[in-house]
Scaffold this motif. Structure first.
Motif, PDB file in Angstrom:
ATOM      1  N   TYR A 233       0.327  -1.101  -0.044  1.00  0.00           N
ATOM      2  CA  TYR A 233       0.041   0.412  -0.463  1.00  0.00           C
ATOM      3  C   TYR A 233       0.837   0.832  -0.350  1.00  0.00           C
ATOM      4  N   GLY A 234       1.853   1.142   0.521  1.00  0.00           N
ATOM      5  CA  GLY A 234       3.354   2.611   0.918  1.00  0.00           C
ATOM      6  C   GLY A 234       3.498   2.644  -0.909  1.00  0.00           C
ATOM      7  N   GLN A 235       3.430   1.542  -1.473  1.00  0.00           N
ATOM      8  CA  GLN A 235       3.672   2.038  -2.855  1.00  0.00           C
ATOM      9  C   GLN A 235       2.313   2.360  -3.775  1.00  0.00           C
ATOM     10  N   LEU A 236       1.138   2.184  -3.197  1.00  0.00           N
ATOM     11  CA  LEU A 236       0.117   1.866  -4.044  1.00  0.00           C
ATOM     12  C   LEU A 236      -0.534   4.127  -4.198  1.00  0.00           C
ATOM     13  N   GLU A 237       0.534   4.649  -3.261  1.00  0.00           N
ATOM     14  CA  GLU A 237      -0.521   6.188  -3.310  1.00  0.00           C
ATOM     15  C   GLU A 237       0.916   6.608  -4.056  1.00  0.00           C
ATOM     16  N   ALA A 238       2.104   6.248  -3.975  1.00  0.00           N
ATOM     17  CA  ALA A 238       3.391   7.385  -4.704  1.00  0.00           C
ATOM     18  C   ALA A 238       4.160   6.666  -5.278  1.00  0.00           C
ATOM     19  N   GLY A 239       4.513   5.353  -4.940  1.00  0.00           N
ATOM     20  CA  GLY A 239       6.077   4.250  -5.954  1.00  0.00           C
ATOM     21  C   GLY A 239       5.075   4.503  -7.348  1.00  0.00           C
ATOM     22  N   LEU A 240       3.900   3.578  -7.564  1.00  0.00           N
ATOM     23  CA  LEU A 240       3.129   3.027  -8.685  1.00  0.00           C
ATOM     24  C   LEU A 240       2.830   4.255  -9.458  1.00  0.00           C
ATOM     25  N   PRO A 241       1.931   5.674  -8.997  1.00  0.00           N
ATOM     26  CA  PRO A 241       1.741   6.656  -9.925  1.00  0.00           C
ATOM     27  C   PRO A 241       3.385   7.079 -10.065  1.00  0.00           C
ATOM     28  N   GLY A 242       3.819   7.144  -9.291  1.00  0.00           N
ATOM     29  CA  GLY A 242       5.683   7.860 -10.451  1.00  0.00           C
ATOM     30  C   GLY A 242       5.644   7.083 -11.259  1.00  0.00           C
ATOM     31  N   TYR A 243       6.044   5.893 -10.638  1.00  0.00           N
ATOM     32  CA  TYR A 243       6.824   4.722 -12.040  1.00  0.00           C
ATOM     33  C   TYR A 243       6.082   4.578 -12.814  1.00  0.00           C
ATOM     34  N   ALA A 244       4.649   5.234 -13.040  1.00  0.00           N
ATOM     35  CA  ALA A 244       4.162   4.876 -14.043  1.00  0.00           C
ATOM     36  C   ALA A 244       3.233   6.186 -15.109  1.00  0.00           C
ATOM     37  N   ARG A 245       4.371   6.987 -14.407  1.00  0.00           N
ATOM     38  CA  ARG A 245       4.017   8.242 -15.691  1.00  0.00           C
ATOM     39  C   ARG A 245       5.244   8.617 -16.088  1.00  0.00           C
ATOM     40  N   GLN A 246       6.725   8.695 -14.773  1.00  0.00           N
ATOM     41  CA  GLN A 246       8.004   9.134 -14.975  1.00  0.00           C
ATOM     42  C   GLN A 246       8.763   7.701 -15.787  1.00  0.00           C
ATOM     43  N   ALA A 357       2.023  -0.800  12.874  1.00  0.00           N
ATOM     44  CA  ALA A 357       3.722  -1.747  11.818  1.00  0.00           C
ATOM     45  C   ALA A 357       2.436  -1.234  10.269  1.00  0.00           C
ATOM     46  N   PHE A 358       1.194  -1.366   9.957  1.00  0.00           N
ATOM     47  CA  PHE A 358       0.803  -0.610   8.761  1.00  0.00           C
ATOM     48  C   PHE A 358       1.317   0.080   8.365  1.00  0.00           C
ATOM     49  N   GLN A 359       1.019   1.480   9.671  1.00  0.00           N
ATOM     50  CA  GLN A 359       1.070   2.758   8.906  1.00  0.00           C
ATOM     51  C   GLN A 359       2.636   3.224   8.942  1.00  0.00           C
ATOM     52  N   CYS A 360       3.523   2.599   9.894  1.00  0.00           N
ATOM     53  CA  CYS A 360       5.202   2.693   9.122  1.00  0.00           C
ATOM     54  C   CYS A 360       5.298   2.307   7.520  1.00  0.00           C
ATOM     55  N   GLY A 361       4.693   0.941   7.572  1.00  0.00           N
ATOM     56  CA  GLY A 361       5.590   0.251   6.459  1.00  0.00           C
ATOM     57  C   GLY A 361       4.878   1.813   4.900  1.00  0.00           C
ATOM     58  N   ALA A 362       3.454   2.541   5.159  1.00  0.00           N
ATOM     59  CA  ALA A 362       2.585   3.195   4.599  1.00  0.00           C
ATOM     60  C   ALA A 362       3.709   4.386   4.797  1.00  0.00           C
ATOM     61  N   ILE A 363       3.935   4.454   5.551  1.00  0.00           N
ATOM     62  CA  ILE A 363       4.735   6.404   5.376  1.00  0.00           C
ATOM     63  C   ILE A 363       6.154   6.086   5.396  1.00  0.00           C
ATOM     64  N   ALA A 364       6.798   5.082   5.662  1.00  0.00           N
ATOM     65  CA  ALA A 364       8.137   4.781   4.635  1.00  0.00           C
ATOM     66  C   ALA A 364       8.280   4.450   3.110  1.00  0.00           C
ATOM     67  N   GLY A 365       7.212   3.521   2.472  1.00  0.00           N
ATOM     68  CA  GLY A 365       7.134   3.179   0.840  1.00  0.00           C
ATOM     69  C   GLY A 365       7.434   4.427   0.125  1.00  0.00           C
ATOM     70  N   PRO A 366       6.458   5.256   0.633  1.00  0.00           N
ATOM     71  CA  PRO A 366       6.654   6.378  -0.709  1.00  0.00           C
ATOM     72  C   PRO A 366       8.097   7.020  -0.483  1.00  0.00           C
ATOM     73  N   VAL A 367       8.139   7.354   0.846  1.00  0.00           N
ATOM     74  CA  VAL A 367       9.580   7.928   1.176  1.00  0.00           C
ATOM     75  C   VAL A 367      10.390   7.160  -0.122  1.00  0.00           C
ATOM     76  N   VAL A 368      10.792   5.837   0.705  1.00  0.00           N
ATOM     77  CA  VAL A 368      12.095   5.420  -0.355  1.00  0.00           C
ATOM     78  C   VAL A 368      11.906   5.169  -1.385  1.00  0.00           C
ATOM     79  N   ALA A 369      10.148   5.493  -2.278  1.00  0.00           N
ATOM     80  CA  ALA A 369       9.826   5.357  -3.632  1.00  0.00           C
ATOM     81  C   ALA A 369      10.492   6.291  -4.243  1.00  0.00           C
ATOM     82  N   GLY A 370       9.843   7.834  -3.619  1.00  0.00           N
ATOM     83  CA  GLY A 370      10.528   9.037  -3.871  1.00  0.00           C
ATOM     84  C   GLY A 370      12.187   9.105  -4.315  1.00  0.00           C
ATOM     85  N   LEU A 371      12.558   8.781  -3.602  1.00  0.00           N
ATOM     86  CA  LEU A 371      14.169   9.260  -3.483  1.00  0.00           C
ATOM     87  C   LEU A 371      14.426   8.234  -4.780  1.00  0.00           C
ATOM     88  N   LEU A 372      14.121   7.033  -4.867  1.00  0.00           N
ATOM     89  CA  LEU A 372      14.861   6.528  -5.872  1.00  0.00           C
ATOM     90  C   LEU A 372      14.902   5.985  -7.622  1.00  0.00           C
TER      91      LEU A 372
END
Length: 419
Positions: A233-246, A357-372
């Motif tokens: 879910y951390g990637q659905l909010e940021a990683g997936l849209p970012g990867y799909a567009r960029q 645990a769910f919330q920490c993963g959902a918060i960390a996921g977009p951060v790492v996705a954005g950086l990479l």
């Protein structure tokens, strides 16, 4: 579905029958809050993003206290407080013209998010047990997705940045949807407090969060939940849209369609998946889920190899469809195992640990996705997600050695020996 409904208690039927309607309000506003703050109220994009982060931050901060209060005062009391805060927050946000007013509103919404999650799961566990509990969590998840999906469609058709009053109406609609669970808890479910007294024959001190986390099964389940949320879910909010567009270079319409596909697959397949995993070890279901998600991330990688064309579109849509299949395995098993591990008087804290645990993963996921993705490391990004899937499978095998058979879905909970 007929046999499941017949086996439910009256309280369970009340809880389940209105889920989709309750979450429809959340769907009205979920995709459009950032747009509202930035394009309607005129806040800077950076400030709008920071304000949005308050929901997750406040939710994480109050999850622990929310779990303890659930055990002490009951799930019903905590839910009443959370829902009231949500209603007030949405009403305030509907008319917020300053960052301070919006911040207060989002803090109230985040408070509800943090305390209601463990309380609601604890309330479900109080009225449903055994294998029925796993089915309930799965069907509840499908109905939540249905409500949010329909709400998102309605909100998308109605909300118009050139007509600010349309956003006022959708936030008031979200607030109004909270009146449904509020009425349920105050009238037909007023006797279901979801509180259990600690048995008098227990000599050990009352379980604290630290004591609960000393249990290997709890630690491994929390770690697995964190990784699943990080790559999910951390990637659905940021990683997936970012990867799909960029990287895949697909249109925003394709991204929107992908989320619709995700919702449709969950709603259509959840019942079938529940029947197939019933009676099977939950850790083995988690391993299958990890394999399914690895395939999904492989489709994302394929989309990035052929950007801008039909292959990219198929890859993005295929990812969301296959990922949704994995979700239908994850959502029934983790909450059911969490509640089967807990005693009645500690259920709030067990659910709070899972929620954190769910919330920490959902918060960390977009951060790492954005950086990479910002560093053009799309290949490393996909590889990290696949590695996360492998880590889930390994952790599920380790968890299997520590979790009791009763909590792993192997034997009925009623047969679990007392310790």
């Amino acid at each position: 579905m007929v046999s499941f409904w017949a086996a439910l208690s009256t309280e369970g039927r009340w809880l389940l029958s209105t889920v989709a309607i309750q979450t429809l309000g959340r769907g009205l506003t979920l995709p459009f809050t950032l747009i509202y703050l930035h394009e309607v109220r005129g806040f800077d994009l950076g400030l709008s993003g920071t304000l949005m982060a308050l929901i997750a931050i406040v939710g994480l901060l109050v999850t622990g206290p929310g779990g303890a209060l659930t055990d002490r005062y009951g799930a019903r009391a905590v839910l009443l407080a959370g829902i009231t805060a949500m209603i007030a927050g949405n009403v305030l946000l509907a008319f917020a013209t300053t960052p301070l007013a919006a911040a207060v509103a989002l803090v109230l919404i985040g408070f509800n998010f943090g305390v209601s999650w463990p309380a609601f799961n604890a309330l479900i566990a109080a009225v449903v047990d055994g294998d029925l509990r796993q089915q309930y969590f799965g069907i509840n998840f499908a109905l939540v997705n249905l409500g949010i999906g329909v709400g998102g469609i309605v909100g998308g058709l109605f909300a118009d940045v050139d007509r600010p009053e349309t956003f006022t109406f959708i936030f008031l609609g979200d607030a109004a949807s909270g009146l449904i669970p509020l009425t349920l808890l105050l009238v037909p479910l007023r006797h279901v407090h979801g509180r259990a007294e600690r048995p008098a024959d227990l000599d050990a001190p009352a379980a604290s969060y630290l004591a609960i986390l000393r249990e290997p099964a709890v630690r491994w389940l929390a770690a697995l939940t964190f990784v699943a949320m990080f790559i999910g879910y951390g990637q659905l909010e940021a990683g997936l849209p970012g990867y799909a567009r960029q990287v895949a270079d697909v249109s925003t319409r394709t991204v929107g369609l992908a989320f619709a596909v995700n919702t449709a697959v969950i709603v259509v397949l959840q019942f079938s998946v529940l029947s197939r995993i019933s009676g099977r070890m939950r850790t083995r279901v988690m391993i299958v889920m990890a394999a399914v998600w690895a395939v999904a991330w492989g489709l994302i990688g394929l989309a990035g190899l052929a950007p801008g064309g039909a292959v990219a579109i198929v890859g993005i849509l295929g990812f969301m469809a296959v990922f949704a299949l994995g979700e239908t395995m994850l959502q029934p098993t983790v909450p059911a195992m969490t509640n089967d591990l807990a005693d009645d008087h500690t259920r709030g804290r067990y659910n709070a640990i899972s929620a954190a645990a769910f919330q920490c993963g959902a918060i960390a996921g977009p951060v790492v996705a954005g950086l990479l993705l910002e560093q053009d490391l799309a290949g490393l990004y996909v590889a990290l997600m696949v590695l996360g899937c492998a880590a889930i499978a390994v952790m599920a095998l380790v968890l299997e050695r520590h979790v009791p058979d009763s909590a792993n879905g192997a034997t009925p909970v009623a047969e679990r020996p007392t310790s």
